[in-house]
Design a protein around this motif. Sequence first.
Motif, mmCIF file in Angstrom:
data_model
loop_
_atom_site.group_PDB
_atom_site.id
_atom_site.type_symbol
_atom_site.label_atom_id
_atom_site.label_comp_id
_atom_site.label_asym_id
_atom_site.label_seq_id
_atom_site.Cartn_x
_atom_site.Cartn_y
_atom_site.Cartn_z
ATOM 1 N N GLU A 230 -0.072 -8.246 -8.501
ATOM 2 C CA GLU A 230 0.648 -7.055 -8.939
ATOM 3 C C GLU A 230 0.063 -6.427 -10.198
ATOM 4 O O GLU A 230 0.053 -5.210 -10.352
ATOM 5 N N LYS B 151 -2.687 -9.759 -3.395
ATOM 6 C CA LYS B 151 -1.278 -9.544 -3.757
ATOM 7 C C LYS B 151 -1.047 -9.779 -5.250
ATOM 8 O O LYS B 151 -0.049 -10.376 -5.661
ATOM 9 N N SER C 97 -4.588 -0.399 -11.278
ATOM 10 C CA SER C 97 -5.301 0.561 -10.441
ATOM 11 C C SER C 97 -4.470 1.810 -10.183
ATOM 12 O O SER C 97 -4.991 2.929 -10.178
ATOM 13 N N GLY D 217 -6.776 -6.280 -5.793
ATOM 14 C CA GLY D 217 -5.379 -6.533 -6.138
ATOM 15 C C GLY D 217 -4.466 -6.521 -4.931
ATOM 16 O O GLY D 217 -3.502 -7.288 -4.861
ATOM 17 N N LEU D 218 -4.769 -5.632 -3.971
ATOM 18 C CA LEU D 218 -3.924 -5.508 -2.782
ATOM 19 C C LEU D 218 -4.036 -6.744 -1.892
ATOM 20 O O LEU D 218 -3.029 -7.333 -1.489
ATOM 21 N N ALA E 22 0.835 -1.201 0.000
ATOM 22 C CA ALA E 22 0.000 0.000 0.000
ATOM 23 C C ALA E 22 0.874 1.256 0.000
ATOM 24 O O ALA E 22 0.603 2.215 -0.737
ATOM 25 N N ASP F 245 2.607 1.559 -3.463
ATOM 26 C CA ASP F 245 1.696 2.028 -4.504
ATOM 27 C C ASP F 245 1.350 3.496 -4.333
ATOM 28 O O ASP F 245 1.270 4.246 -5.314
ATOM 29 N N TYR G 116 6.731 -1.751 -11.647
ATOM 30 C CA TYR G 116 6.002 -3.024 -11.648
ATOM 31 C C TYR G 116 6.550 -3.910 -12.749
ATOM 32 O O TYR G 116 7.263 -3.452 -13.643
ATOM 33 N N ARG H 168 -2.873 -4.336 -9.154
ATOM 34 C CA ARG H 168 -2.383 -3.152 -8.428
ATOM 35 C C ARG H 168 -1.810 -2.144 -9.408
ATOM 36 O O ARG H 168 -2.086 -0.944 -9.315
ATOM 37 N N TYR I 38 -8.608 -1.884 -6.754
ATOM 38 C CA TYR I 38 -7.313 -1.846 -6.063
ATOM 39 C C TYR I 38 -7.330 -2.744 -4.820
ATOM 40 O O TYR I 38 -6.364 -3.465 -4.545
#
Length: 285
Positions: free
Chosen positions: A132, A130, A138, A126-127, A41, A44, A259, A135, A123
């Motif tokens: 990627e 986990k 987003s 995805g968070l 978090a 990102d 990423y 994430r 998001y």
Amino acid sequence: MKYRIFLIIPYLTLCICLSSAQQLKTEIDSVKKPQTIWQMAKYDTRHTLKSVGHAFTKPLHWKGKDFAKLGILLGGTAALSLADEPIRDFVQNQKSDLPGVVRDFGWYFGSPQNYFMVNAGLYGFGLFTKNEKIRKTSVLIISSSITTGLIQTITKNAIGRARPNHRDDPYVFSSFANDSGFRSFPSGHTVLSITMAHSIAKQFENPWVKAGIYTVGAIPPISRLIDDAHWFTDVAFSAALSIIIVDAIDKFLFEENVYDYPIKRKMVSWNLRFSTNQIGFVGTF
């Protein structure tokens, strides 16, 4: 509530599709990658802010060809405004043929509160899983949305263009007017919907999937024309702005190795075209 459910269900489905569609990724230093949800978090958030900062400072490093592209965009928009009234007349004549549910979707999806609720769900998925790729998608959406949102808010008030349902003339302006009827250019609904559609479409290689995503993204701009809330050049400029910003931020994230990206990076290429018989964006998939 029914509209929120209408919006959430397709995007929860999208989350699952993105999760199952991950491709082979490049190797990146594992020390650089966050491991826990809290670390991810923070990671990102940091790169979202860096992406927004990059987008706003990039013009300081523009060269001649970059200013030429800006000139083409502005000149093309001005030239295209000659078609605003005929296009408005044509669209209004088709108004009764567009289903009400489509117009409702266009309004609710392009509204900031619903838009960011959908992205928050994307998001969050995805968070906590986990994932990627989700994430990254987003972060690309939210950083591009912040950038385009700020640009369109400032521009909308500074230019003060009259909406077609407020004035019949597309060339009526009143800068910083305390009247929502003078906030036509650019279109906020278009900026948000095209930003999300383009960000998501970039994650897929299948042209049919891309076409489907862009079709959904085009609903809010079309519904705003049908509702007589914007001129055609309002939505055309907004779509171009969104595509440019998303591509710039995506390139920044790629070059910064933020990423993982597929080994063979395939992107949608959009080029400005402006000539005696051609104005607009040409996309290469």
